[in-house]
Design an enzyme around this catalytic site. Structure first.
Site, PDB file in Angstrom:
ATOM      1  N   HIS A 156       0.926  -1.285  -0.188  1.00 43.53           N
ATOM      2  CA  HIS A 156       0.012  -0.049  -0.075  1.00 43.53           C
ATOM      3  C   HIS A 156       0.953   1.290   0.046  1.00 43.53           C
ATOM      4  CE1 HIS A 156      -3.344  -2.589   2.085  1.00 43.53           C
ATOM      5  NE2 HIS A 156      -3.120  -2.716   0.488  1.00 43.53           N
ATOM      6  N   HIS A 173      -7.037  -0.800   2.857  1.00 41.56           N
ATOM      7  CA  HIS A 173      -6.467  -1.389   1.451  1.00 41.56           C
ATOM      8  C   HIS A 173      -6.724  -0.164   0.698  1.00 41.56           C
ATOM      9  CE1 HIS A 173      -5.778  -5.649   2.832  1.00 41.56           C
ATOM     10  NE2 HIS A 173      -6.761  -5.200   3.718  1.00 41.56           N
TER      11      HIS A 173
END
Ligand SMILES: Cc1cc2nc3c(=O)[nH]c(=O)nc-3n(C[C@H](O)[C@H](O)[C@H](O)COP(=O)(O)OP(=O)(O)OC[C@H]3O[C@@H](n4cnc5c(N)ncnc54)[C@H](O)[C@@H]3O)c2cc1C
Ligand SMILES: *[C@@H]1O[C@H](CO)[C@@H](O)[C@H](O)[C@H]1NC(C)=O
Ligand SMILES: *[C@@H]1O[C@H](CO)[C@@H](O)[C@H](O)[C@H]1NC(C)=O
Ligand SMILES: *[C@@H]1O[C@H](CO)[C@@H](O)[C@H](O)[C@H]1NC(C)=O
Ligand SMILES: *[C@@H]1O[C@H](CO)[C@@H](O)[C@H](O)[C@H]1NC(C)=O
Ligand SMILES: *[C@@H]1O[C@H](CO)[C@@H](O)[C@H](O)[C@H]1NC(C)=O
Length: 655
Positions: free
Chosen positions: A555, A598
């Protein structure tokens, strides 16, 4: 209806991953894509109104949204069993050796394919919390003085994220195995991305929320609606009509085969944006063209930009293109022999990532991995192959420290000046001020009740179950930078993992919490195999994390942060790059700080918002164009280019 008054052509220039090594045979999708407007070099127009660099998650959303007016990765479980990570469809980035990880390097896969990382990701659909997005709005407009900033607060971003979605509830069969809690009103309906649940569930998951609750983390009955704390089975980007991956290409591009205004040029790497020699009256340079090439040896080509260039190359691709265009930190560009056009010290800085590590247990119960290994008819069915890990939880400081964690917070606050002084890989006072602002936000506003840790259960390996501990609000920041003038040399990635002490402490506490959840699972979990029962003390846990276990949750963000310029920002609240009249970044590079989530859902939100901004501004002549006379005022045509991909979108005449 103004949107009927114009039409738009798109050309996507894509990288090698699409038609691998130039061979159509190696790319089964090639012919299919030709039907979707893929063109060859010779069909390229000399210029376009808009040029978008990056045909990934965000790039395709923008391309599709801007053209809709005129009108292997498919089985989800393929993510595990036939992943494109590590193949030619992956950029295969690696970090620099990380001193605080015992000099380990960490792989940073990124999709090099139409659809970008949304074609290879694990499909978890998770939104940030309201507090986090509202903090984004505040950090870009600290005095609350900007209507533009309100676009990035929760209320508006929630709408943007939902706009991309078409939610389908879990089947009764699934609910009979795991009592999944959801609230359809937290999702969109009628949007292009299919959001649903796998066709089957694995029994072990039935004990997820009860085990979490026993460890002190309550069940969250309505995830993805602004509250993140708690345990749940999250939806995935799954198309429940045929149990396939829904990603930016299948959702936003494939359904529009007949769009005559979408052109895609494969195998094109954007190397830079060609900027004007002089500035407009506001002192901004403007993009005149986008330069691209098939590979390092091939001749460079350019495509003209009549209105705007949009960078959507992702958290590594977009800052790299800016730096090769002469926009970035002087102390990076000059040693790389790239002449400085706009000194913008924040480009590539503020690089943040989520780190994760998994505790593993043997289990006597059947996992998806066992079923897969059985090679039965069921194991090969689309229903089974739709199963993807989806059991997650977000925990706050109280869950991690069994209390408010005040002492830990005080230690972090006391280390502020020292961290600003020693941990920022930039000499720029703006970048340091930005680090401080993010630090203070994390240490105050995100303490103690914003999620700090994500736990993720994996049941896809045979005979074992694992639960990951992933920190969500790191205090460590690094940078991505170029070190040569050759755009085909890889970008150098240095996230400075664990450079701040708090990150290791948070992860260690996370591992302890994960073990509590493991205990609550009772006999469902057998012996712990990693790190193993002998690893108990804080020192042993740290050693395990540093030497082997800690890795990326994939990420990265912050590298083209939306922050005020005096905080080392790269883009403003309109996604425009400071110092450039007509270049925007619209992808996962712009989040100023990590969210406890996410990043795909938030990136869809950014891309939908970017599409809206571009459309709105289409009706107003860019001030630079009007004043300089170098960008033609809106007349009879409108066009765009994206590079993957590049897509070049070109407009047809109005009448
Ligand atoms: C293995 C993995 C698992 C993940 N799992 C999840 C998950 O389960 N849930 C979730 O929400 N998120 C997940 N993510 C993160 C998520 O997929 C990304 O945050 C998201 O795709 C970012 O979108 P983007 O448009 O910014 O970049 P990308 O989707 O990466 O797209 C960037 C595109 O630009 C192209 N590009 C880059 N540079 C150039 C250039 N110079 N010229 C031309 N084209 C260029 C790339 O090839 C790519 O196509 C995962 C990521 C990975 C890698
Ligand atoms: C949304 O999903 C439903 C199934 O739940 C399906 O019938 C419908 O066609 C989908 N709509 C779109 C726009 O994809
Ligand atoms: C696991 O879940 C099942 C079904 O909900 C339940 O019957 C069982 O008692 C649970 N086991 C544990 C150890 O909680
Ligand atoms: C923090 O977590 C604890 C334990 O999970 C929970 O009891 C508490 O309500 C949480 N705080 C907030 C504000 O949600
Ligand atoms: C799955 O169905 C959608 C339509 O709902 C379609 O666009 C897509 O191509 C299908 N995927 C595959 C791999 O067949
Ligand atoms: C750039 O950095 C990489 C990674 O550290 C290194 O391998 C390479 O030699 C460097 N290139 C130059 C030109 O310094």
């Amino acid at each position: 209806m103004p949107s009927r008054m114009w039409t738009l052509d798109i050309l996507l220039l894509t990288l090698a991953g699409l038609a691998a090594k130039g061979s159509c045979a190696a790319a089964p999708d090639f012919h299919e894509l030709v039907a979707r407007g893929i063109i060859s070099d010779s069909e390229l127009q000399s210029s376009y109104d808009y040029v978008i660099a990056g045909g990934g998650l965000a790039g395709l959303v923008i391309a599709s949204r801007l053209t809709e007016d005129p009108q292997p990765l498919h089985p989800p479980a393929g993510t595990y069993y036939t992943s494109i990570v590590g193949t030619d469809y992956d950029w295969k980035h690696v970090t620099e050796p990380q001193p605080d990880l015992n000099n380990r390097v960490v792989g940073w896969p990124r999709g090099k394919i139409l659809g970008g990382s949304s074609a290879m990701n694990a499909m978890y659909l998770v939104r940030p919390a309201r507090e986090e997005m509202d903090a984004w709005q505040e950090i870009i407009a600290p005095n609350g003085d900007s209507a533009a900033a309100a676009r990035w607060g929760w209320d508006n971003m929630f709408e943007n994220m939902k706009k991309s979605e078409n939610f389908t509830a879990p089947t009764q069969e699934v609910l009979s195995v795991v009592d999944i809690k959801f609230d359809a009103s937290t999702h969109g309906s009628g949007g292009p991305m299919q959001i649903s649940y796998p066709a089957i569930q694995i029994n072990i998951q039935a004990n997820w929320t009860s085990s979490l609750a026993a460890a002190g983390v309550a069940e969250l009955p309505n995830p993805n609606g602004g509250v993140t704390l708690g345990g749940f089975i999250t939806p995935s980007s799954i198309n429940p009509t045929n149990w396939t991956r829904s990603y930016s290409r299948s959702a936003y591009i494939d359904p529009h085969i007949a769009r005559s205004n979408l052109h895609i040029l494969p195998e094109a790497t954007v190397v830079r944006v060609v900027l004007s020699d002089d500035t407009d009256r506001s002192g901004n340079y403007y993009a005149q063209a986008v330069e691209f090439a098939r590979d390092a040896e091939s001749p460079r080509q350019t495509v003209g930009v009549r209105r705007e260039a949009v960078l959507a190359g992702g958290a590594l691709g977009s800052p790299k293109i800016l730096m090769h265009s002469g926009v970035g930190p002087r102390d990076v560009l000059e040693p790389s022999s790239v002449s400085v056009k706009v000194e913008l010290p924040g480009v590539g800085q503020h690089l943040q990532d989520h780190m994760t590590a998994g505790v593993v247990w043997e289990t006597p119960f059947e996992t998806a991995g066992n079923i897969h290994d059985s090679n039965s008819d069921f194991a090969r069915s689309a229903e089974f192959m739709s199963f993807i890990n989806d059991a997650i939880a977000f925990a706050n400081i109280s869950a991690l420290f069994n209390g408010p964690g005040t002492e830990f917070q005080q230690e972090i606050i006391a280390a502020t000046d020292d961290s600003v002084q020693n941990l920022v890989p930039s000499t720029s006072s703006e970048v340091r001020a930005g680090y401080r602002a993010i630090y203070e936000l994390t240490a105050n506003r995100f303490f103690p009740d914003v999620a700090q840790l994500e736990m993720l259960m994996s049941v896809i390996s045979p005979g074992v179950v694992s639960i990951q501990s992933a920190i969500q609000h790191p205090y460590s920041q690094g940078r991505a930078y170029i070190n040569s003038s050759n755009p085909f040399d890889p970008i150098v990635i240095d996230p400075q993992y664990y450079s701040h002490f708090a990150d290791l402490v948070l992860m260690r506490q996370g591992v302890k919490l994960v073990r509590q959840v493991g205990i609550a699972f009772g006999e469902t979990f057998g012996t712990e195999t990693s790190p193993g029962p002998e690893v108990q003390t804080d020192e042993q846990l740290d050693e395990w994390l540093v030497n082997s276990a800690a890795s990326t949750q994939f990420h990265p963000t912050g590298s083209c942060a939306m922050l005020p310029q005096n905080l080392g920002g790269v883009v403003d609240a309109n996604l425009r790059v400071y110092g450039l009249a007509n270049v925007r970044v619209a992808d996962s590079a712009v989040f100023p700080f990590e969210f406890a989530a996410h990043l795909a859902s938030a990136t869809f939100g950014v891309a939908e918002q970017a599409s809206e901004l571009l459309r709105q501004d289409f009706y107003t002549v860019p001030s630079s164009g009007a004043s300089s006379g170098k960008i033609p005022a809106l007349s009879l045509s409108f066009s765009i280019a994206i590079a993957f991909g590049i897509a070049v979108l070109t407009a047809l005449p109005l009448i």
